[in-house]
Design an enzyme around this catalytic site. Structure first.
Site, PDB file in Angstrom:
ATOM      1  N   SER A 153      43.617  43.988 158.033  1.00  0.00           N
ATOM      2  CA  SER A 153      44.727  44.467 157.211  1.00  0.00           C
ATOM      3  C   SER A 153      45.784  45.080 158.110  1.00  0.00           C
ATOM      4  O   SER A 153      45.543  45.336 159.290  1.00  0.00           O
ATOM      5  CB  SER A 153      44.237  45.504 156.182  1.00  0.00           C
ATOM      6  OG  SER A 153      43.723  46.646 156.852  1.00  0.00           O
ATOM      7  N   GLY A 155      48.228  43.962 159.572  1.00  0.00           N
ATOM      8  CA  GLY A 155      48.645  43.192 160.733  1.00  0.00           C
ATOM      9  C   GLY A 155      47.691  43.234 161.911  1.00  0.00           C
ATOM     10  O   GLY A 155      47.962  42.609 162.948  1.00  0.00           O
ATOM     11  N   GLU A 260      50.978  38.387 146.844  1.00  0.00           N
ATOM     12  CA  GLU A 260      52.029  38.108 147.822  1.00  0.00           C
ATOM     13  C   GLU A 260      52.424  36.634 147.748  1.00  0.00           C
ATOM     14  O   GLU A 260      51.557  35.748 147.795  1.00  0.00           O
ATOM     15  CB  GLU A 260      51.559  38.459 149.226  1.00  0.00           C
ATOM     16  CG  GLU A 260      51.315  39.949 149.425  1.00  0.00           C
ATOM     17  CD  GLU A 260      50.964  40.289 150.855  1.00  0.00           C
ATOM     18  OE1 GLU A 260      51.860  40.206 151.720  1.00  0.00           O
ATOM     19  OE2 GLU A 260      49.794  40.615 151.107  1.00  0.00           O
ATOM     20  N   GLU A 272      48.762  35.650 149.640  1.00  0.00           N
ATOM     21  CA  GLU A 272      47.528  36.441 149.592  1.00  0.00           C
ATOM     22  C   GLU A 272      47.512  37.272 148.318  1.00  0.00           C
ATOM     23  O   GLU A 272      48.526  37.396 147.627  1.00  0.00           O
ATOM     24  CB  GLU A 272      47.431  37.383 150.807  1.00  0.00           C
ATOM     25  CG  GLU A 272      47.252  36.677 152.133  1.00  0.00           C
ATOM     26  CD  GLU A 272      47.110  37.641 153.300  1.00  0.00           C
ATOM     27  OE1 GLU A 272      46.793  37.160 154.397  1.00  0.00           O
ATOM     28  OE2 GLU A 272      47.316  38.856 153.124  1.00  0.00           O
ATOM     29  N   ASP A 279      50.461  48.237 149.812  1.00  0.00           N
ATOM     30  CA  ASP A 279      51.310  49.173 150.557  1.00  0.00           C
ATOM     31  C   ASP A 279      52.796  48.988 150.247  1.00  0.00           C
ATOM     32  O   ASP A 279      53.540  49.960 150.140  1.00  0.00           O
ATOM     33  CB  ASP A 279      51.047  49.095 152.066  1.00  0.00           C
ATOM     34  CG  ASP A 279      51.099  47.685 152.639  1.00  0.00           C
ATOM     35  OD1 ASP A 279      51.480  46.756 151.906  1.00  0.00           O
ATOM     36  OD2 ASP A 279      50.757  47.523 153.830  1.00  0.00           O
ATOM     37  N   THR A 280      53.242  47.733 150.055  1.00  0.00           N
ATOM     38  CA  THR A 280      54.653  47.527 149.713  1.00  0.00           C
ATOM     39  C   THR A 280      54.998  48.137 148.359  1.00  0.00           C
ATOM     40  O   THR A 280      56.163  48.410 148.078  1.00  0.00           O
ATOM     41  CB  THR A 280      55.007  46.027 149.692  1.00  0.00           C
ATOM     42  OG1 THR A 280      54.234  45.374 148.685  1.00  0.00           O
ATOM     43  CG2 THR A 280      54.738  45.379 151.038  1.00  0.00           C
ATOM     44  N   ARG A 357      50.741  54.259 160.270  1.00  0.00           N
ATOM     45  CA  ARG A 357      51.666  54.649 159.205  1.00  0.00           C
ATOM     46  C   ARG A 357      51.275  56.045 158.729  1.00  0.00           C
ATOM     47  O   ARG A 357      50.175  56.258 158.229  1.00  0.00           O
ATOM     48  CB  ARG A 357      51.583  53.627 158.063  1.00  0.00           C
ATOM     49  CG  ARG A 357      52.673  53.799 157.031  1.00  0.00           C
ATOM     50  CD  ARG A 357      52.751  52.578 156.134  1.00  0.00           C
ATOM     51  NE  ARG A 357      51.516  52.319 155.434  1.00  0.00           N
ATOM     52  CZ  ARG A 357      50.908  51.132 155.361  1.00  0.00           C
ATOM     53  NH1 ARG A 357      51.429  50.095 155.963  1.00  0.00           N
ATOM     54  NH2 ARG A 357      49.796  50.975 154.688  1.00  0.00           N
TER      55      ARG A 357
END
Length: 390
Positions: A153, A155, A260, A272, A279-280, A357
Site C-alpha cells: 500500500s 506505493g 479506483e 483497484e 486515503d484520497t 504521511r
C-alpha cells in the site's frame, strides 16, 4: 462500557482507522485497536489496544477469541485473511466480508475477479512469482510498464520500468516493498487516461450510495493531493457507478469501498478497490455532512444512509515528512489556518523512518481549482521541525 454495548475490533490503527474509531464511539461502540506497533493513531482514541503482527494467524485468532467483538474491521491489507475466513464461518462478523478482505488483500485476487469473472475492462497485466517469470511478464506486457508487489500500500515496492536496464532494479524494489515480504508481483501495462478518480461507494441498509467523484494525484503510488468533485461527463459518471456497483456487489457486505478508476474521454477502466475508507477520501472530512469514516461506521453498524449532503468544492493536501526520528514539531499553525475554509489534521504517528504521511490539510472554496490552491498555500505556510531522536 456497558456489558450490552457493541464492540468493534480494528485491524490496523493508522490515521484512517483513528477516524473510524472516533465515528464508532459516537454511536457508543466500544473500540479495540490493533496494529504492529505501539501508540498508533487509533490506539490513542480506542478503549484498549493490542500490538502484534496481524499476519500471524494464531495471534490474530487469540486476540479475537479473547475480545469476542461484534465487528471485526480490517483497516490494512497485511492481515492473515485465511484466519478471517475461518472466523467468519464460525460466526464472527467481518467488515464488509472476510472474502472481500481476502480478495483485496492482494492485487491478484481483485484483478482476476474484475477482469476474468466480471468482464470489466482493466489495464493489461501478468503475474510473476520469480525473476524468470517476471522477465517474461515484462516482455509480454511491453515497456514501459508498472511493477507492484501483489500486497502493498501507499506505493511501497512500486516502480516503473522505462527501459530494459530497469528490469532487475524493479524486481528488487518489489521484493523489498511488499507488505508480507518478498513474493509475487503484478506487471501492468500503461493505459492512456485523462485522469483517475476514487469513487467512494457505500453498501448499506438503504442500498448503495455514491459520494461525488474524487480526483487525485499520486507520487510513486502514494497519494499527495485529492479534490472533490472531479468534473466528469454524465456518461462517464454513470459508467463509473455501474462498474463500482458491480465490483462491490460481488464483494458483498456493508461498508465503504474506495473504487479506483481511470477515465479516458467517456470510457472507464477499473484499477483497484479497497473495502474500507480510502486515503484520497480524507477530503470528505470537509466536503460532506458525513465523512467517509462516518459513512463506514454507519453502514457497518447496519444503519441506513438515505442521502449524503455534499457541501461544495474541496481539496486535500497530504503532509509527508522525511527523516528518522520520534520527535516532530508542527509549527506556524496560526498562519496555516489564517484563511477561511482551511482545516488541518495531525495524525499523531509516533515516529518516521524514511518518509511518512503525518497529516493532511483540507480546504474549501468556490471551485476545485481555488480549493486546491488554498490547500497548497496553507501547506506552504506549515513548518515541520524534524528533531533528533530522544
Amino acid at each position: 462500557m456497558t456489558p450490552v454495548g457493541r464492540k468493534a475490533l480494528l485491524l490496523g490503527s493508522g490515521e484512517l482507522g483513528k477516524e473510524v474509531a472516533i465515528e464508532l464511539q459516537r454511536y457508543g461502540v466500544e473500540v479495540i485497536a490493533c496494529d504492529k506497533y505501539p501508540n498508533a493513531p487509533a490506539m490513542q482514541t480506542a478503549h484498549r489496544s493490542y500490538v502484534f503482527n496481524m499476519l500471524d494467524g494464531d495471534e490474530l485468532r487469540r486476540v479475537i477469541e479473547l475480545e469476542k467483538p461484534d465487528h471485526i474491521i480490517p483497516e490494512v491489507e497485511a492481515i492473515a485473511t485465511p484466519t478471517l475466513l475461518e472466523l467468519e464461518k464460525e460466526g464472527y462478523n467481518v467488515t464488509p466480508t472476510a472474502r472481500a478482505a481476502w480478495l483485496t488483500m492482494n492485487r491478484e485476487g481483485i484483478r482476476r475477479l474484475a477482469a476474468e469473472e466480471l468482464n470489466i475492462k482493466t489495464s493489461p497485466y501478468r503475474f510473476a512469482s520469480d525473476y524468470d517469470e517476471f522477465k517474461a511478464a515484462v516482455e509480454e506486457i511491453g515497456i514501459p510498464c508498472v511493477v507492484k508487489p501483489i500486497m502493498s500500500s501507499s506505493g511501497h515496492g512500486q516502480s516503473v520500468i522505462k527501459k530494459a536496464e530497469d528490469i532487475e532494479t524493479s524486481w528488487k524494489i518489489a521484493q523489498e516493498g511488499g507488505r508480507a515480504g518478498a513474493g509475487r508481483v503484478i506487471v501492468e501495462g500503461f493505459v492512456k487516461f485523462d485522469y483517475e478518480i476514487t469513487l467512494l461507494t457505500v453498501r448499506n441498509a438503504s442500498g448503495t450510495v455514491f459520494c461525488e467523484p474524487i480526483g487525485h494525484i499520486q507520487v510513486d503510488g502514494d497519494y499527495r493531493y485529492s479534490w472533490q468533485p472531479q468534473p466528469m461527463s454524465d456518461k462517464a459518471i454513470e459508467s463509473a457507478k455501474e462498474i463500482a456497483k458491480k465490483v462491490t456487489d460481488a464483494l458483498g457486505g456493508y461498508g465503504i469501498f474506495g473504487v479506483e478508476l481511470f477515465i479516458k474521454d467517456d470510457e472507464v477502466i477499473f484499477s483497484e478497490v479497497s473495502p474500507r475508507p480510502h486515503d484520497t477520501g480524507m477530503v470528505t472530512m470537509i466536503s460532506q455532512d458525513m465523512s467517509e469514516f462516518a459513512l463506514h461506521a454507519r453502514a457497518l453498524l447496519g444503519l441506513p444512509i438515505p442521502s449524503i449532503r455534499f457541501y461544495g468544492p474541496s481539496a486535500s493536501r497530504a503532509v509527508v515528512v522525511e527523516g528518522d526520528t520520534d520527535q516532530i514539531e508542527f509549527d506556524n499553525l496560526e498562519n496555516v489556518l489564517s484563511e477561511p475554509g482551511v482545516q488541518i489534521r495531525i495524525f499523531g504517528k509516533p515516529e518516521i523512518k524514511g518518509h511518512r504521511r503525518m497529516g493532511v490539510i483540507l480546504a474549501t472554496d468556490t471551485d476545485v481549482e481555488a480549493a486546491r490552491a488554498k490547500a497548497e498555500r496553507a501547506y506552504d505556510k506549515l513548518k515541520v521541525n524534524v528533531l533528533p531522536r530522544k
